[in-house]
Design a protein around this motif. Structure first.
Motif, short mmCIF file in Angstrom:
data_model
loop_
_atom_site.label_atom_id
_atom_site.label_comp_id
_atom_site.label_asym_id
_atom_site.label_seq_id
_atom_site.Cartn_x
_atom_site.Cartn_y
_atom_site.Cartn_z
N MET A 3 -19.72 152.19 44.23
CA MET A 3 -20.84 151.24 44.23
C MET A 3 -20.93 150.54 42.87
O MET A 3 -21.18 149.35 42.79
N LYS A 4 -20.72 151.29 41.80
CA LYS A 4 -20.74 150.71 40.46
C LYS A 4 -19.63 149.69 40.29
O LYS A 4 -19.82 148.63 39.71
N LYS A 5 -18.47 150.02 40.82
CA LYS A 5 -17.31 149.13 40.69
C LYS A 5 -17.60 147.77 41.36
O LYS A 5 -17.15 146.73 40.89
N LEU A 32 -25.50 145.25 44.65
CA LEU A 32 -24.15 144.73 44.90
C LEU A 32 -24.09 143.20 44.85
O LEU A 32 -23.01 142.62 44.71
N LEU A 33 -25.26 142.56 44.97
CA LEU A 33 -25.29 141.09 45.04
C LEU A 33 -25.01 140.45 43.69
O LEU A 33 -25.47 140.92 42.65
N ASP A 39 -33.07 152.33 52.56
CA ASP A 39 -33.26 151.95 51.16
C ASP A 39 -32.35 150.76 50.84
O ASP A 39 -31.13 150.89 50.81
N MET A 40 -32.95 149.59 50.61
CA MET A 40 -32.16 148.38 50.34
C MET A 40 -31.67 148.31 48.90
O MET A 40 -30.77 147.52 48.59
N ASN A 41 -32.28 149.10 48.00
CA ASN A 41 -32.01 148.92 46.56
C ASN A 41 -30.53 149.03 46.17
O ASN A 41 -30.05 148.20 45.40
N PRO A 42 -29.79 150.02 46.70
CA PRO A 42 -28.37 150.09 46.30
C PRO A 42 -27.60 148.84 46.73
O PRO A 42 -26.70 148.40 46.02
#
Lengths: 352, 352
Positions: free
Chosen positions: B234-236, B260-261, B253-256
């Motif tokens: 996810m970080k990548k 990405l956007l 949970d939409m936050n993760p």
């Protein structure tokens, strides 16, 4: 080369009041502008940073990013500013100038990390940056703004943060004459939102929980006031707004406001940098509605806003204070007891 | 004039299984098309409506809004369709044609209330509309779609709902060749999202919690698979997506995903018609990100999608069932045990 002994006010830790402090600034580089600070607005962020609410404060904190001053001197490569010019400095004092955000004039989103006016790593001296609660500041020419000479300089200070924070979404989402625009929340940000929406000739609706704010809202330029706790009024306005500027500074329930949007319309959040209450997916799926965020604005856009303010004589409603009264002002700010922005007269610092 | 004794399957109450039922349909008006139903896709909404999950079901419920059939006859004012044409009917069978949404070809948002294919007030016969789990249907010509003859008619059925639901946001937000597009969730909607994003030549990333869906995702057209539970992955991918199509059908949970956007990019929700977990305001303020909803699509856009599917040979991955197996199919659907859409062969109803 370093200038030392510049008078300022700082908080030494999150428990501390703001107190007199002597800071260092760099000497002019060829691209710099040295500014004698005349006025500095008091933003709610100042309070958050002093008290480490966002867990990223580095002490001592010298707050202040709504700076109005006079140019004292300029570096050899500075052509657009000269001694005596009335100028402003907002939340940003540097950025990489090379990433896609910087190239798009959105330095606030610099992908290599913008340098904020205070509490940000200082590329020149190391340590961290110090803000406008001080007598003078040295800033790269690209981050210095021209302030129209015809507006009240004191009342222009809050334009540098509260102003651009509310202007940017109105400009970016293309709010225009005749649009029905709601401004949610009447504080430092909201009062600027109403003034701008009104000056853009939008049909401007103040949306507030407090009926007792109605008169003020109208005198600031609202065409209508919508009391959000009144279900009948909310029903009457359902699905009718072209744009909503949400300035509520804390987590809240967005669902009733989403219901006010027209199909394809957007609500932009500029205040709530914290978790919001659960959004119902159906509220945005029905009507293809949009929720977005917005953060201050880029330098080009800030200059456009200041020029607009010059043309339309838009400034903030302010209460002047001396720097010695700053801690009391913070207490009042926390209780929203200000109409609508404190501005520090920096003469009080220089003469202390 | 009424046709009676049309064979169908209906649920008599929310506790009931679907059972054989005889319904009434109007006779052709001059603007109508009468359609012999060949295939009907099974949408998750069918299950929700049968079980009254949205508290708006009217019984008996005859579900089905992914209808493929052959034209049996047409009214005197119908010029674009003739006997034998392969046609489709989706979620909509009527709208006012006069409001701004209808004029903008967005009949799904008709301000006077679109008529949905089932469980919607019936303007002609009174009562409510009955869907495609039946042998024949009579529909206003404006809501009948041409199905390209070169694609597999059975596998085209899910295009009428799952297809347009995922196509519309990709088209409306202008997804184009080379964009990095994430499709979140691999079910009936998600599998169509991947196929469309791939056919639009976007760099298509399947975003899923389940590593075991990777191979399927790639065979459907995903260039990459991102396991959303893997923090390193996810970080990548943080801040790298031009567009996210969120097909998760429940609150989450939409936050993760917001993380990405890219700056100014949008995540569109098409599945979660229920409360979502708290969104952090900072996630959208930083990067001026956007969250929006989208609901099926208008008739013009649905025809454009079908034409695109004809040109690019895009259809759903389906499992054929007989109408007699519908209750078992619902149980499997609830467990996401289908790749990726059940389609009912309506011959099984006619011959029963």
């Amino acid at each position: 080369m370093i200038m030392t002994e510049i008078k300022a006010y700082a908080a030494a830790s999150k428990e501390d009041d703001l107190k007199p402090y002597k800071l260092e600034r760099r000497e002019l580089t060829p691209d710099d502008v040295k500014i004698d600070i005349l006025y500095c607005g008091v933003c709610h962020s100042d309070l958050h940073q002093v008290r480490n609410d966002w867990k990223n404060s580095v002490y001592p904190v010298v707050p202040g990013h709504e700076i109005i001053g006079k140019v004292m001197s300029v570096g050899d490569h500075v052509e657009n500013f000269k001694e005596g010019d009335l100028v402003g400095v907002g939340c940003l004092v540097d950025s990489c100038q090379e990433c896609s955000s910087c190239k798009d004039d959105l330095e606030q989103f610099c992908e290599n990390g913008a340098t904020f006016t205070y509490n940000s790593p200082d590329k020149h001296l190391g340590g961290h940056t110090f803000g406008g609660y001080s007598e003078a500041v040295v800033v790269d020419k690209k981050f210095v703004l021209k302030v129209p000479e015809n507006i009240d300089a004191k009342a222009a200070a809050p334009l540098l943060c509260a102003g651009i924070t509310t202007w940017s979404p109105l400009a970016n989402w293309g709010v225009k004459k005749g649009d029905k625009v709601g401004v949610i929340g009447l504080g430092g940000l909201g009062h600027m939102g109403i003034k701008f929406a009104h000056a853009l000739e939008a049909h401007t609706v103040m949306i507030t929980t407090s009926p007792d704010k109605s008169e003020d809202a109208k005198s600031l330029g609202a065409d209508e006031v919508l009391i959000s706790k009144d279900e009948d009024q909310m029903k009457k306005h359902a699905g009718s707004f072209d744009f909503l500027l949400n300035t509520i500074p804390v987590g809240h329930d967005m669902n009733p406001y989403v219901g006010l949007l027209k199909r394809d319309a957007t609500m932009v959040l500029v205040g709530a940098i914290e978790p919001l209450e659960p959004l119902h997916g159906g509220g945005i799926v029905m009507g293809r509605k949009r929720i977005a965020g917005s953060l201050i604005g880029g330098i080009k856009e800030t200059q456009e806003m200041l020029d607009f303010c010059g043309e339309h004589n838009v400034v903030a409603d302010i209460e002047m204070i001396n720097i010695q009264d700053i801690n009391e002002a913070y207490d009042r700010l926390q209780k929203s007891d200000v109409k609508y922005r404190f501005v520090i007269d920096m003469k009080s610092l220089k003469e202390s």
